[in-house]
Enzyme design. Structure first.
Site: not given
Lengths: 390, 589
Positions: B310-311
């Protein structure tokens, strides 16, 4: 006769070589018995010298028995006659009665009297021999001339033998047969009867082997023990391994490995294998030599008795010579795998108190005969009595 | 008696001729000599036989003797010890005794079985059954790995056919705290999992053997010769610092419990050496008692399990952007209107951040910003940079079952692939891989090979990005933890922290699950001069909160503060301490 009873006052020594050989076998036997039995005794009773102590007790009894024999004139046994056979037969019958005989390893050989165990075949053998020597003297004419003279003692022998086989005690039967035939042979039994007899014995042996399978197994086992080294050939292969491991000089006293539960009966019937393992070829030749010397000295006593025309003593001594000679021959032969396994001890060496005591008594009797011979040679008076009697 | 003798003399003459009786020596004659000759012949035969057995056949018989007497006995070698970097024992082999029996001997002695059952504290019926079932065999383990004094008590009872064998049993003093990393051995002390398996060749001893003389009951009489001396195993010194390991374990465990998460992992790497200082997972198991745990608990998820970062991947995208030369630290990205359409898919931010610089892209975790940056780069270049950071490549830690993660080749990328990679989807990493990638950013762009063993010499580093790039990303990431960032809960008093949150939806059948997340925080501490790269992954938190900043960042915070204190790292944010403390108090932590 009355003078003969006082003969023990004589300070003369019996045959030195015989005495020496006996002492060496006895003392060496005790050492080897200890060596062979120490592990077994330790594990089964917790006392490492259990068998030694019991054997030493038998030595004491044997010494006493031998001393008693030294004091009894040999003529006493000659005069006892058939009663000796009856005593022997009685012992052999009693042991077969249920509740009286003690059974070990499937053989009812021991009689328990007042806490003392006795293997009855041992005294029976001596008693029969004492009678047989007398018979050969008394019935010599008949023995030489007629078949009855030969087969009457053989009948007695057959009855006693059958009783022994009921135990069963094949070894004792074999020795008794050998002694009987030996004495009758020397006393002049006719050769054709021996041949008939030998054929009958071979037939009987064959029938017996076929009749009782465990016997047959033992017979086949000894011929090729390596064919079945874990079952029928087990004991013999273990014995051969022990002897072979000894090499020429042996592993040293106490260093036998086979006695560590590999070789069954290492302290009794197979003690020779342990001796051979610990002392090698040197040891086994020495043992054979000692027994040969023993037999030779006894034969010398027998011959001397014959020369002095003491025929009863001559036959008796010769019978004992055959007995000890055949027994040690068979025992050592069994250990080396040249005879089928039998329950026979190595005289004076194996653990087995009845055998030891009776052997020592027989040797006492021999020394008595020897002393009487010497007295006859030197004293003259007695010899004259015997000569005149002739 | 005399009468008999007298009677016989007249009859003797007629018989004499038919027999071989010697007149001079009646009774003792040729026949007697013949009998004696027979005995002598027998004795000679025995002589010959003795010579044959003891000289000729002796070699065969001695071979037979050796076959029966000589046995080879095992000399157990003990397994090497595993320690942490400071010499704390993590795994050690202690001597134990195992009881075995010879059933064929024992079965013959029923009363012995009774006594043995009493000693072993089992029912005699079951023991009897066990023994009789193997009655044809010569060997049966009865009880393994006993306290040596208990075993001695049984042996001393002197039951025939009962023996003991010295063995070694593995103990793990730290238990479940480091169980996953160490793995375990089987009952024969062979490595089965984890480091025990990876370094089995080093740890395992080579048992020796000796020849012994045994009696027929199997008791050793004497040692004949030593055939081979046992070679004891070598010790293995891991890179782990047990104190940090405890710290990390406690922090992760309480977070996983608090958020009722399915699982979790945390990795701490020494930025300047590549050594793994701590590696923990939840759920765990106790390697000393493995009877009641399922196989999934044995996994060292930090190395074997992959997740979409993810981020948390965005700092690497920004790093690639700076490296490419297309962007500078003060470059601005237009993220209005807060969403961007790539093919058929619309990627959005939480709100419209407008025109923001690179630092804000990270601080606010702008998907639109990251996508625009990524799309502006050549796909091959982006792929290659990510790969240089270690994505899609095994770390070569040597740990059994290590996953290499997944990074599709750029040739297979479509626009949407390149766009999703920008915010950490469509590729997956292990926690260890992510920690290694972050460590590059903390080490001025140098990559040190990951090591699970304490390293003796300075490792050879590989340059991944320029030092300036790494420093820039580092300072950008600091803003994530500061007020206005997504990872404020990762902050600790006294130290500057650089990090990035990540919250990824978990892939499920046919797309991404609506309510299953992996909460991630990856960061470096202290930010001024990084020592540690720490990655925390909490899988499927189930108690409401699921953002990386809310679930994983606090775990990061406690691991980092504990570890920095253990390493006695000087605080680099003394002025900020008070302010930060106040802020934290306000935030209600």
């Amino acid at each position: 006769m009355s003078r003969a009873y006082s003969a023990s006052s004589d300070t003369r020594m019996p045959d030195g070589t015989l005495l020496f050989v006996c002492i060496v076998l006895l003392c060496g036997g005790l050492v080897m018995l200890t060596s062979a039995s120490i592990s077994l005794a330790e594990s089964s009773t917790g006392q490492p010298f259990y068998y030694l102590q019991r054997q030493m007790l038998a030595v004491l009894v044997g010494l006493m028995g031998g001393a008693v024999m030294l004091r009894i004139p040999s003529e006493f046994w000659e005069s006892a006659g058939l009663s000796l056979v009856f005593i022997a037969a009685l012992l052999l019958i009693i042991v077969l009665l249920p509740g009286l005989g003690r059974t070990v390893n499937g053989a009812t050989r021991w009689l328990s009297i007042a806490g003392i165990n006795m293997q009855v075949s041992e005294p029976a053998r001596l008693l029969i021999l004492m009678w047989l020597a007398g018979y050969a003297v008394r019935q010599q004419a008949e023995l030489l001339a007629t078949w009855q003279g030969f087969f009457k003692p053989m009948l007695v022998m057959a009855i006693i033998g059958l009783l022994l086989l009921q135990q069963p005690d094949f070894g004792a039967t074999t020795v008794l047969l050998a002694v009987t035939l030996g004495v009758l042979f020397v006393a002049g039994g006719r050769l054709k009867y021996f041949i008939v007899c030998c054929l009958a014995v071979v037939a009987a042996l064959a029938a017996l082997a076929a009749y009782s399978p465990y016997r047959l197994k033992r017979v086949t086992g000894f011929l090729d023990p390596w064919a079945d080294p874990f079952d029928s050939g087990f004991q013999l292969t273990q014995s051969l391994i022990a002897i072979g491991s000894g090499d020429v000089f042996g592993l040293g006293l106490g260093n036998s490995v086979q006695k560590l539960f590999y070789l069954p009966e290492a302290h009794t019937d197979f003690i020779f294998a342990v001796i051979a393992e610990e002392f090698g070829l040197v040891g086994s030749l020495l043992v054979i030599l000692l027994f040969a010397t023993l037999v030779w000295r006894i034969v010398v006593i027998a011959r001397q008795s014959a020369v002095l025309n003491r025929m009863y003593q001559a036959y008796l001594a010769f019978g004992i010579a055959i007995w000890l000679g055949v027994q040690s021959l068979i025992n050592i032969g069994v250990n080396m795998g040249v005879f089928p396994t039998k329950g026979l001890t190595l005289p004076l060496v194996s653990y087995g108190r009845s055998s030891l005591i009776i052997t020592m008594i027989a040797l006492g009797l021999l020394m008595r005969i020897d002393l009487e011979n010497q007295r006859a040679i030197n004293g003259g008076s007695k010899r004259k009595t015997r000569r005149s009697a002739r | 008696m005399r009468k008999t003798v007298k009677k016989q003399s007249p009859k003797r003459k007629p018989v004499k001729r038919s027999s071989i009786v010697n007149e001079d020596q009646p009774g003792f004659n040729g026949r007697a000599y013949f009998a004696v000759f027979c005995l002598a012949l027998g004795a000679t035969g025995l002589f010959a036989r003795a010579v044959y057995l003891q000289v000729v056949d002796e070699a065969f018989l001695e071979r037979q003797a050796d076959a029966r007497h000589i046995r080879s006995a095992k000399l157990s070698a003990h397994r090497g010890t595993i320690t942490d970097r400071n010499g704390e024992v993590l795994a050690v082999s202690t001597p134990v005794d195992s009881i075995w029996v010879n059933p064929s001997v024992l079965v013959a002695a029923p009363e012995q079985i009774l006594a043995l059952a009493k000693l072993l504290d089992v029912s005699s019926a079951s023991l009897n059954e066990k023994v009789s079932r193997s009655s044809a065999r010569q060997f049966l383990w009865l009880k393994r790995h006993m306290n040596p004094s208990d075993a001695a008590r049984i042996i001393d009872a002197g039951i025939v056919g009962v023996y003991s064998q010295r063995e070694y049993r593995r103990y793990y003093p730290a238990g479940e705290v480091i169980g996953h990393l160490l793995g375990f051995t089987n009952i024969d002390d062979d490595g089965q999992e984890g480091l025990e398996l990876a370094f089995d060749h080093k740890l395992a001893g080579k048992s020796g053997s000796k020849k012994v003389l045994k009696d027929r009951l199997g008791r050793t009489v004497e040692d004949v010769e030593s055939v081979r001396a046992p070679v004891h195993g070598q010790n293995v010194v891991t890179s782990i610092d047990l104190r940090m390991q405890y710290f990390a374990y406690r922090a992760l465990q309480s977070a996983v419990n608090e958020h009722r998460a399915k699982s979790g992992s945390a990795v701490v790497i020494d930025v300047n050496t590549g050594e793994v200082l701590a590696m923990v997972n939840q759920p765990s198991y106790n390697p000393n008692n493995r009877s009641s745990f399922s196989a999934s608990n044995y996994r060292n998820r930090a190395i074997t399990d992959i997740f979409e970062p993810g981020s948390a991947l965005k700092p690497l995208i920004v790093a690639a952007a700076l490296e490419s030369g297309k962007y500078r630290e003060n470059s601005y990205i237009e993220t209005s209107p807060g969403q961007v359409k790539i093919g058929a898919k619309t990627i959005g931010d939480k709100r419209n951040f407008g025109r923001i610089n690179l630092q804000t892209v990270l601080q606010k975790s702008s998907n639109v910003g990251a996508v625009k940056i990524a799309m502006s780069m050549d796909s091959e270049y982006l792929w290659a940079t990510l790969q240089r950071f270690g994505l899609g490549q095994s770390t070569a830690s040597g740990f059994p079952g290590e996953s290499a993660g997944q990074l599709n080749h750029h040739a297979n990328w479509r626009d949407i692939t390149q766009a999703t990679v920008a915010y950490g989807y469509g590729l997956s990493v292990t926690p260890l891989q992510l920690a290694q990638a972050y460590a590059v950013l903390g080490a001025k762009g140098l990559q040190y090979p990951v090591s699970l063993l304490k390293i003796e010499r300075d490792p050879i580093a590989r340059r991944i990005v320029k030092p300036d790039t790494a420093d820039s990303i580092l300072s950008m990431m600091e803003s994530v933890v500061q007020t206005g960032g997504t990872g404020t809960q990762a902050a600790i008093a006294g130290y500057r922290i650089a990090g990035k949150t990540g919250t990824s939806r978990k892939a499920a059948k046919g797309g991404y699950a609506e309510n299953r997340y992996a909460a991630v925080f990856a960061g470096l501490a202290p930010a001024s001069k990084p020592r540690l790269a720490i990655v925390v992954v909490v899988d499927e938190p189930n108690a409401g909160e699921y953002y990386g900043g809310a679930v994983a960042a606090p775990v990061f915070s406690s691991i980092a503060s504990g570890s920095l204190r253990i390493l006695a790292v000087a605080p680099d944010n003394v002025q900020g301490t008070k302010r930060e403390a106040l802020r934290l108090a306000e935030a209600g932590r």
